[in-house]
Design a protein around this motif. Structure first.
Motif, mmCIF file in Angstrom:
data_model
loop_
_atom_site.group_PDB
_atom_site.id
_atom_site.type_symbol
_atom_site.label_atom_id
_atom_site.label_comp_id
_atom_site.label_asym_id
_atom_site.label_seq_id
_atom_site.Cartn_x
_atom_site.Cartn_y
_atom_site.Cartn_z
ATOM 1 N N ALA A 151 0.812 -1.218 0.000
ATOM 2 C CA ALA A 151 0.000 0.000 0.000
ATOM 3 C C ALA A 151 0.846 1.269 0.000
ATOM 4 O O ALA A 151 0.332 2.352 -0.298
ATOM 5 C CB ALA A 151 -0.937 0.012 1.206
ATOM 6 N N TRP A 152 2.173 1.127 0.310
ATOM 7 C CA TRP A 152 3.028 2.323 0.256
ATOM 8 C C TRP A 152 3.078 2.879 -1.175
ATOM 9 O O TRP A 152 3.469 4.029 -1.373
ATOM 10 C CB TRP A 152 4.447 1.996 0.707
ATOM 11 N N GLY A 153 2.710 2.071 -2.168
ATOM 12 C CA GLY A 153 2.750 2.529 -3.556
ATOM 13 C C GLY A 153 1.446 3.120 -4.044
ATOM 14 O O GLY A 153 1.305 3.400 -5.243
ATOM 15 N N ALA A 154 0.489 3.373 -3.133
ATOM 16 C CA ALA A 154 -0.839 3.838 -3.550
ATOM 17 C C ALA A 154 -0.786 5.191 -4.246
ATOM 18 O O ALA A 154 -1.460 5.411 -5.266
ATOM 19 C CB ALA A 154 -1.775 3.900 -2.346
ATOM 20 N N LEU A 155 0.000 6.116 -3.727
ATOM 21 C CA LEU A 155 0.055 7.455 -4.317
ATOM 22 C C LEU A 155 0.664 7.417 -5.708
ATOM 23 O O LEU A 155 0.151 8.052 -6.649
ATOM 24 C CB LEU A 155 0.855 8.387 -3.407
ATOM 25 N N LEU A 156 1.745 6.640 -5.873
ATOM 26 C CA LEU A 156 2.348 6.501 -7.198
ATOM 27 C C LEU A 156 1.386 5.789 -8.148
ATOM 28 O O LEU A 156 1.248 6.175 -9.314
ATOM 29 C CB LEU A 156 3.657 5.726 -7.105
ATOM 30 N N GLY A 157 0.697 4.746 -7.663
ATOM 31 C CA GLY A 157 -0.268 4.038 -8.497
ATOM 32 C C GLY A 157 -1.371 4.949 -8.963
ATOM 33 O O GLY A 157 -1.803 4.888 -10.128
ATOM 34 N N LYS A 158 -1.848 5.807 -8.079
ATOM 35 C CA LYS A 158 -2.903 6.763 -8.445
ATOM 36 C C LYS A 158 -2.426 7.711 -9.537
ATOM 37 O O LYS A 158 -3.116 7.935 -10.547
ATOM 38 C CB LYS A 158 -3.329 7.546 -7.210
ATOM 39 N N CYS A 343 22.382 2.860 -19.279
ATOM 40 C CA CYS A 343 21.926 3.284 -17.958
ATOM 41 C C CYS A 343 22.185 4.774 -17.774
ATOM 42 O O CYS A 343 23.277 5.268 -18.059
ATOM 43 C CB CYS A 343 22.648 2.493 -16.861
ATOM 44 N N GLU A 344 21.168 5.474 -17.283
ATOM 45 C CA GLU A 344 21.284 6.896 -16.960
ATOM 46 C C GLU A 344 21.055 7.083 -15.471
ATOM 47 O O GLU A 344 20.139 6.498 -14.895
ATOM 48 C CB GLU A 344 20.261 7.718 -17.735
ATOM 49 N N CYS A 345 21.888 7.888 -14.831
ATOM 50 C CA CYS A 345 21.742 8.186 -13.410
ATOM 51 C C CYS A 345 21.437 9.675 -13.250
ATOM 52 O O CYS A 345 22.241 10.523 -13.637
ATOM 53 C CB CYS A 345 23.017 7.828 -12.649
ATOM 54 N N ARG A 346 20.257 9.981 -12.706
ATOM 55 C CA ARG A 346 19.848 11.370 -12.486
ATOM 56 C C ARG A 346 19.890 11.681 -10.995
ATOM 57 O O ARG A 346 19.265 10.997 -10.190
ATOM 58 C CB ARG A 346 18.435 11.621 -13.003
ATOM 59 N N LEU A 347 20.626 12.722 -10.639
ATOM 60 C CA LEU A 347 20.717 13.154 -9.250
ATOM 61 C C LEU A 347 19.933 14.450 -9.079
ATOM 62 O O LEU A 347 20.024 15.350 -9.913
ATOM 63 C CB LEU A 347 22.178 13.363 -8.853
ATOM 64 N N TYR A 348 19.165 14.525 -7.987
ATOM 65 C CA TYR A 348 18.291 15.674 -7.741
ATOM 66 C C TYR A 348 18.797 16.472 -6.549
ATOM 67 O O TYR A 348 18.929 15.948 -5.442
ATOM 68 C CB TYR A 348 16.858 15.208 -7.484
ATOM 69 N N GLU A 349 19.066 17.745 -6.780
ATOM 70 C CA GLU A 349 19.523 18.629 -5.719
ATOM 71 C C GLU A 349 18.414 18.817 -4.685
ATOM 72 O O GLU A 349 17.253 19.034 -5.028
ATOM 73 C CB GLU A 349 19.923 19.993 -6.291
ATOM 74 N N GLY A 350 18.800 18.713 -3.419
ATOM 75 C CA GLY A 350 17.873 19.018 -2.340
ATOM 76 C C GLY A 350 16.822 17.970 -2.043
ATOM 77 O O GLY A 350 15.971 18.178 -1.166
ATOM 78 N N LYS A 351 16.839 16.829 -2.737
ATOM 79 C CA LYS A 351 15.819 15.802 -2.537
ATOM 80 C C LYS A 351 16.269 14.787 -1.486
ATOM 81 O O LYS A 351 17.417 14.360 -1.480
ATOM 82 C CB LYS A 351 15.518 15.074 -3.847
ATOM 83 N N SER A 352 15.311 14.364 -0.641
ATOM 84 C CA SER A 352 15.597 13.368 0.384
ATOM 85 C C SER A 352 15.250 11.966 -0.114
ATOM 86 O O SER A 352 14.911 11.778 -1.286
ATOM 87 C CB SER A 352 14.780 13.670 1.653
ATOM 88 N N HIS A 353 15.291 10.998 0.781
ATOM 89 C CA HIS A 353 15.017 9.609 0.422
ATOM 90 C C HIS A 353 13.566 9.408 0.017
ATOM 91 O O HIS A 353 13.263 8.612 -0.875
ATOM 92 C CB HIS A 353 15.360 8.715 1.627
ATOM 93 N N THR A 354 12.661 10.125 0.669
ATOM 94 C CA THR A 354 11.228 9.923 0.428
ATOM 95 C C THR A 354 10.585 10.996 -0.452
ATOM 96 O O THR A 354 9.414 10.867 -0.804
ATOM 97 C CB THR A 354 10.460 9.869 1.763
ATOM 98 N N ASP A 355 11.312 12.040 -0.796
ATOM 99 C CA ASP A 355 10.727 13.116 -1.604
ATOM 100 C C ASP A 355 10.051 12.625 -2.880
ATOM 101 O O ASP A 355 8.911 12.994 -3.162
ATOM 102 C CB ASP A 355 11.798 14.161 -1.962
ATOM 103 N N PRO A 356 10.721 11.780 -3.688
ATOM 104 C CA PRO A 356 10.098 11.384 -4.954
ATOM 105 C C PRO A 356 8.801 10.597 -4.781
ATOM 106 O O PRO A 356 7.894 10.708 -5.611
ATOM 107 C CB PRO A 356 11.176 10.508 -5.621
ATOM 108 N N LEU A 357 8.712 9.794 -3.705
ATOM 109 C CA LEU A 357 7.568 8.900 -3.559
ATOM 110 C C LEU A 357 6.439 9.500 -2.735
ATOM 111 O O LEU A 357 5.265 9.249 -3.006
ATOM 112 C CB LEU A 357 8.020 7.591 -2.905
ATOM 113 N N VAL A 358 6.762 10.323 -1.729
ATOM 114 C CA VAL A 358 5.740 10.812 -0.789
ATOM 115 C C VAL A 358 5.618 12.330 -0.805
ATOM 116 O O VAL A 358 4.554 12.884 -1.120
ATOM 117 C CB VAL A 358 6.064 10.336 0.654
ATOM 118 N N ASP A 359 6.702 13.025 -0.464
ATOM 119 C CA ASP A 359 6.626 14.467 -0.234
ATOM 120 C C ASP A 359 6.231 15.250 -1.480
ATOM 121 O O ASP A 359 5.336 16.106 -1.430
ATOM 122 C CB ASP A 359 7.972 14.973 0.301
#
Length: 404
Positions: A151-158, A343-359
């Protein structure tokens, strides 16, 4: 760390089937075909009984996990930070919970295998373009290999389903119900189920992408490399679940993934995932196997044998990630590229561990993870301004106390 010894902790992982398998399959008819398991219609009473048993199992395992973790000050501090973090995000999370349980677009707890917690959720788009099957994203959530849940993936699924993408969120055994090899076995079985049965749910089995976050990124990357080794050599010592052709996956997206476990060990120990516990989770045949279970090591071992065996790969990582430093994705990307994998690696300035999925999704504005996935899957860029689900002041407060 509590006075538990490594031997005692490992003993807990040696009985996963005995503790959970019988309970979770009570009332569910056994079939030779896993595709038939989902077809049994349960009465409301049977559904309630199943939910009660799963809740009881999770509660019992949580107590056991807590006994392994002990009452160290790091866990107490992190627990209070997590409580505050969740409190600030609560107005948005209530909306997600309501969507998860009451939306007709969500099909919960489809059985994909015979082990405990072999369940997945489907997030279906509301319409189909020209009657075509939907592209599919298989998502594996994180949770430090101990508290992951589908269920942690609900927001991304939506969010992804709103763009015409069918999302399958896999659940899997967590420690102490199983170790990392057991978890990878579940992931392999779940992906195999999707490849063989997703067409029954309107998905395109020839247009499947894999995505994992944190521990889920580690497990999915390890599963993909194990399948590639099996395809290239005919054997892989890590594979104990279903085998499938890794070239059938159209792409892999790793988000804040832990790919170099031997290097991360001391960092995670300082963060509260204690060394002895981590070695017990990452064990192979009863012995610590941090190197052997590291996707970066597996990629270097395979070398040029990976060429043509793996799909295109995109790794995303925030530079402010306190849980898993971004060098983990950088090292993994270098190992893949040296083996001829795109393979491409994208780094995001100022982002935490949970920013992409939750915040990011909750506070509105740009949703970098959703945009990256849509771009890979639909082959077009998306720049959609998201409506905030929580006030800006709560988003800022949550970011200030975020333990990740």
């Amino acid at each position: 760390m509590a006075s538990r010894t490594i031997t005692e902790v490992r003993r807990a992982t040696s009985r996963p089937r005995a503790e959970g398998a019988g309970r979770l399959t009570t009332g569910i008819q056994r079939h030779d075909s896993l595709g038939d398991l989902e077809q049994k219609t349960l009465s409301p009473r049977e559904r309630a009984d199943r939910v009660a048993k799963e809740v009881a199992l999770v509660a019992r395992l949580s107590v056991k996990l807590w006994s392994h973790l002990g009452l160290g000050w790091r866990w107490n501090v992190a627990a209070w930070q997590l409580i505050l973090y969740a409190t600030f995000l609560m107005p948005g999370m209530i909306q997600v919970v309501f969507y998860y349980f009451f939306s007709r677009s969500v099909t919960r707890s489809i059985i994909y295998g015979r082990e405990p917690r072999n369940r997945l959720d489907l997030y279906k788009p509301s319409s189909r373009e020209h009657g075509r099957p939907w592209p599919v994203v298989v998502f594996v959530t994180g949770g430090a290999w101990t508290i992951g849940y589908k269920a942690w993936g609900a927001l991304l699924g939506k969010r992804l389903s709103e763009h015409g993408i069918l999302v399958a969120c896999l659940d899997y055994r967590n420690f102490p119900q199983g170790n990392a090899v057991d978890m990878m076995e579940d992931v392999c079985t779940g992906v195999d189920w999707v490849l063989r049965h997703i067409d029954r749910h309107g998905g395109d089995p020839e247009n499947v992408y894999l995505c994992g976050q944190s521990a889920g990124g580690h497990l999915l990357a390890l599963a993909l490399l194990a399948q590639a080794e099996h395809k290239a050599t005919g054997h892989c010592s890590l594979l104990r679940g279903q085998t499938w052709d890794p070239t059938r996956a159209r792409g892999f997206i790793g988000v804040s993934g832990a790919y170099s476990l031997d290097v991360l060990k001391e960092h995670l120990h300082r963060r509260g995932l204690y060394r002895s516990l981590f070695e017990s989770i990452m064990s192979l045949d009863g012995k610590p196997a941090l190197v052997e279970l590291s996707p970066t090591y597996c990629a270097r071992k395979l070398g040029l044998k990976m060429c043509g065996m793996l799909p295109e790969i995109l790794l995303l990582h925030g530079k402010n990630d306190k849980s898993v430093p971004y060098f983990s994705s950088c090292s993994f990307s270098e190992a893949l590229n040296s083996g001829g994998v795109k393979c491409e690696c994208r780094l995001y300035e100022g982002k935490s561990h949970t920013d992409p999925l939750v915040d990011d999704p909750l506070k509105g504005g740009r949703d970098s993870l959703m945009e990256a996935i849509v771009e890979m899957v639909l082959k077009r860029k998306v720049r959609k301004w998201q409506t905030p689900m929580i006030p800006g002041c709560l988003a800022s407060a949550a970011a200030a106390v975020c333990p990740f």
